[in-house]
Enzyme design. Structure first.
Site, PDB file in Angstrom:
ATOM      1  N   GLU A  47       3.201   4.260  -0.084  1.00 57.53           N
ATOM      2  CA  GLU A  47       4.884   3.760  -0.665  1.00 57.53           C
ATOM      3  C   GLU A  47       5.469   2.873  -0.231  1.00 57.53           C
ATOM      4  OE1 GLU A  47       3.223   7.258  -0.819  1.00 57.53           O
ATOM      5  OE2 GLU A  47       2.790   7.396  -2.984  1.00 57.53           O
ATOM      6  N   HIS A  77       7.204  18.013  -8.737  1.00 55.59           N
ATOM      7  CA  HIS A  77       6.310  17.000 -10.006  1.00 55.59           C
ATOM      8  C   HIS A  77       7.404  17.188 -10.889  1.00 55.59           C
ATOM      9  CE1 HIS A  77       3.374  16.669  -6.716  1.00 55.59           C
ATOM     10  NE2 HIS A  77       2.405  15.382  -7.149  1.00 55.59           N
ATOM     11  N   PHE A 121       5.251   8.882 -10.137  1.00 56.18           N
ATOM     12  CA  PHE A 121       6.289  10.584 -10.406  1.00 56.18           C
ATOM     13  C   PHE A 121       7.254   9.756  -9.543  1.00 56.18           C
ATOM     14  CE2 PHE A 121       3.028  14.195 -11.797  1.00 56.18           C
ATOM     15  CZ  PHE A 121       2.792  13.461 -12.317  1.00 56.18           C
ATOM     16  N   GLU A 166      -0.392   2.959  -7.273  1.00 57.47           N
ATOM     17  CA  GLU A 166      -1.668   3.196  -7.010  1.00 57.47           C
ATOM     18  C   GLU A 166      -1.789   3.564  -8.643  1.00 57.47           C
ATOM     19  OE1 GLU A 166       0.411   6.829  -5.478  1.00 57.47           O
ATOM     20  OE2 GLU A 166       0.995   5.779  -3.782  1.00 57.47           O
ATOM     21  N   ASP A 169       9.261  11.908  -7.687  1.00 62.23           N
ATOM     22  CA  ASP A 169       9.577  12.627  -6.915  1.00 62.23           C
ATOM     23  C   ASP A 169       9.083  11.878  -5.543  1.00 62.23           C
ATOM     24  OD1 ASP A 169       9.243  15.660  -8.706  1.00 62.23           O
ATOM     25  OD2 ASP A 169       8.558  13.646  -9.622  1.00 62.23           O
ATOM     26  N   PHE A 170       8.594  10.838  -5.772  1.00 68.32           N
ATOM     27  CA  PHE A 170       7.019  10.207  -4.728  1.00 68.32           C
ATOM     28  C   PHE A 170       8.788   9.053  -3.915  1.00 68.32           C
ATOM     29  CE2 PHE A 170       3.376  11.396  -6.834  1.00 68.32           C
ATOM     30  CZ  PHE A 170       3.552  12.292  -6.977  1.00 68.32           C
ATOM     31  N   ILE A 171       9.459   9.506  -4.505  1.00 67.48           N
ATOM     32  CA  ILE A 171      10.782   8.214  -4.000  1.00 67.48           C
ATOM     33  C   ILE A 171      10.968   8.095  -2.900  1.00 67.48           C
ATOM     34  CG2 ILE A 171      12.360   8.975  -5.283  1.00 67.48           C
ATOM     35  CD1 ILE A 171      11.572   5.379  -5.590  1.00 67.48           C
TER      36      ILE A 171
END
Ligand SMILES: Cc1ncc(C[n+]2csc(CCOP(=O)(O)OP(=O)(O)O)c2C)c(N)n1
Lengths: 318, 340
Positions: free
Chosen positions: B68, B136, B91, B37, B93-95
């Site tokens: 993702e 985040h 970030f 992104e 955190d988005f994993i």
């Protein structure tokens, strides 16, 4: 439905004044992280406020302030949370991206695509208990390309759940244009693929949004299953406060801000219908006064006490 | 560093160092493709993929939708098809959204294929605390390290941002490259652990720790932004006669236990500072590995200083007491020095 024009105008103006007050906390470092405002998207919040009841649920996104206010979350507690105060909605733990208000069935998430599944949970509960309430899951155009969009609409339709999926299509996901990552002109057309009720509306024409939201809410509340409302709009400010925003042409921004400002549009409309300019001006001044007084008051509140930093990890306070 | 030493250093920040590395690796090897992104038109939200779209075009620099799960899986497929994808998860955190593709595919396929399939794929992502609350702020390197098959890199100095990115791209292993949001916009010359960033392409080997400060009293092991915090703390306590040896791990898989153990054997005191969560994580792992090597009673003191198993709160007044920083690290160092 009879529209109360002045109320609608006032609601939008108060929403904007709220976000404008929040913006003040960014250069002063009172607010940390990326503050997302909804300036330019007031008509959508104002429209939601007209059709929701206390028990309906709303699950919002990183751009959540208007949705919270529309759901009846107390403005002072919300702003205090955004300013990370102990008096905030979540005692300063959540912050601007993570307001939770169980009394009003309102919550939000900072993770794109994560709002709809939670809304689905509320919808399931309403169906399970046979309650006449709806769950509104809100997302941006960007989030509609997330897998959860497909998964949630599919489940909601298959099980006839009272889910309203409200898409605020402001045409950008940060720098990524909707048209660069989606082949269809819009999102509402996807509803048919799930067996949901779909509708698109100009999200900067407040009376149209009020009607459209009322229509989808009624459809879903009556047991019709999920609905999908796409409200088109334009993000007037950067993705977050501090965003250089050099991925959108200056000319585009100027033109869109002029054409797609729901408050200016409605003002013109009301004046054409005979509203007095100074009455509208007074409404604007009163809203600004209200929000700056609120901010001044909140600024006196205490920050969370470090001694409580480990509280609330689990239900039992240790 | 003295003023005249920094005067001649290049004016480049850590995110530019990453972007320069990507640029040079993409020039060097046309199989390298970046996707994620906002990596293209805006050059990454922290600028760490700037200038790539103009030079390499949209087929090699792909702005993706917020999908993702699928574009990470797509990275796996691209790697299997012979490309060398760099997938950006904005970030760390988005994993959670795409972890399935990371641990069931990216990390396991080389082994499941009996070594027949290579996975030259990089996940580039940003972590770290900068006042951005619970969703985040995380580091999560231990989460990745726990999954067999992933190499986990987290650079500190501007120079390492460039060299380790090159190493990650050239590696035939899956690598997760975790930048720190608090370091990315910092100029090379502002780093306490300073060092010029060479203009030409170079590789910093993955798996070799860096002793960034020599000392005889306490071994302090950490990585990423905490190296900077620890430098500051070490300078503070140096005036009080506490001489810290500071080790920047650079990667936690592979973990350079050898360097840590040698230092700990010399100082007799080991402190691990970790911006990730305390439990089941890096700090315990390092201490156990050092003790396995040196013997269970080989050291006089062992200490861990990490985020105490709590989500990161929004209010800075709370974040400050939970996340290790220069002041808290100095406090722990003083306590250790006072204890024996
Ligand atoms: C899973 C996930 N991916 C990426 C992000 C980073 N991010 C935050 S907002 C955003 C864009 C969202 O676009 P859209 O859904 O259109 O909402 P808008 O910001 O335009 O209101 C992105 C990519 C995130 N928070 N979560």
């Amino acid at each position: 439905m009879k529209l109360n024009e002045i109320n609608l105008f006032r609601t939008m103006v108060r929403l904007r004044a709220f976000d404008e007050a929040c913006i003040e906390g960014v250069p002063t470092f009172e607010i940390h992280g990326e503050l997302h405002t909804s300036i330019g998207q007031e008509a959508i919040g104002a429209a939601m406020a007209q059709s929701l009841t206390l028990h309906d649920a709303v699950v919002s996104t990183h751009r959540n302030h208007y949705h919270a206010l529309a759901k009846g979350v107390p403005p002072r507690a919300l702003m205090a949370e955004i300013f990370e105060k102990e008096t905030g909605l979540c005692r300063g733990r959540g912050g601007h991206m993570h307001p939770f208000d169980p009394e009003h069935n309102f919550s939000a998430t900072g993770i794109v695509g994560a709002s709809l599944p939670v809304a689905l949970g509320y919808a399931y509960n309403f169906k399970l208990k046979g309650l006449p309430y709806i769950a509104v899951g809100i997302c941006g155009d960007g989030a509609t390309n997330h897998g959860t969009f497909h998964e949630c609409l599919n489940m909601a339709a298959a099980w006839g759940l009272p889910l309203v999926c409200l898409v605020e299509n402001n045409q950008y996901a940060i720098s990524v244009r909707f048209s660069d990552v989606t082949a269809t002109p819009g999102i509402a057309e996807r509803a048919a693929a799930y067996g949901a009720f779909g509708r698109r509306v100009d999200g900067t024409d407040v009376e149209e949004v009020v009607k459209a939201f009322a229509e989808v809410a009624r459809y879903t509340r009556k047991g019709g299953g999920p609905s999908l409302l796409e409200a088109t709009c334009y993000r007037h400010r950067g993705h977050y406060e501090g965003d250089h925003d050099n991925y959108r042409e200056r000319a585009e921004k100027q033109r869109m801000r002029a054409e797609m400002d729901p408050i200016a549009r409605y003002r013109r409309m009301l004046v054409e219908r005979g509203a007095a300019e100074d009455e509208l001006d007074q409404i604007v001044a009163a809203a600004k006064g209200e929000m700056s007084a609120m901010l001044a008051d909140i600024r006196k509140d205490a920050m969370p006490d470090p001694a409580g930093a480990m509280d609330h990890v689990f239900a039992e306070v240790v | 560093m003295t003023a005249d030493m920094t005067a001649n250093m290049r004016k480049i920040n850590a995110s530019q160092a990453v972007a320069e590395s990507l640029f040079q690796e993409m020039e060097r090897d046309e199989r390298v493709v970046i996707l994620g992104e906002d990596v293209g038109r805006c050059g990454g939200v922290f600028g760490s993929s700037r200038n790539l779209l103009d030079r390499f075009g949209p087929m090699r620099v792909r702005d993706t939708p917020i999908s993702e799960m699928s574009f990470t899986g797509m990275g796996v497929g691209m790697a299997m098809a012979g490309l060398r994808p760099v997938v950006e998860i904005m970030f760390v955190d988005f994993i959670g959204v795409c972890l399935e593709q990371v641990y069931n595919a990216m990390a396991k396929i080389p082994y499941m294929s009996g070594g027949r399939v290579k996975m030259p794929m990089v996940i580039k992502t940003a972590g770290g605390n900068i006042g951005s609350a619970a969703q985040h702020s995380q580091c999560l390197w231990a989460t990745f390290a726990h999954l067999p098959g992933m190499q986990v890199v987290a650079p500190s100095s501007a120079r390492d941002h460039k060299g380790l990115m090159a190493a990650a791209i050239r590696s035939d292993n899956p690598v997760i490259f975790i930048e720190h949001k608090g370091l990315l916009l910092k100029q090379a010359k502002e780093f306490l652990n300073a060092g010029d960033v060479p203009a030409e392409a170079f590789v910093t080997p993955i798996g070799k720790a860096d002793i960034v400060r020599q000392g005889g009293d306490i071994t302090l092991v950490t990585l990423s932004a905490s190296v900077e915090y620890a430098m500051e703390a070490a300078a503070q306590v140096a005036g009080e006669g506490i001489d810290v040896e500071l080790i920047d791990l650079r990667s936690i898989v592979p973990l350079d236990v050898e360097t840590v153990a040698q230092s700990a054997a010399k100082t007799g005191r080991l402190l691990v500072v970790d911006e990730d969560y305390l439990s089941f994580g890096l700090s315990a792992e390092i201490i156990v590995r050092v003790l396995e090597r040196l013997g269970p009673s080989s050291l006089r003191q062992l200490r861990r200083h990490a985020v105490p198993d709590v989500p990161i709160p929004a209010a800075l007044s709370l974040e400050e007491v939970l996340v290790p920083g220069p002041a808290s690290i100095a406090r722990v160092l003083r306590e250790m020095a006072a204890a024996s």
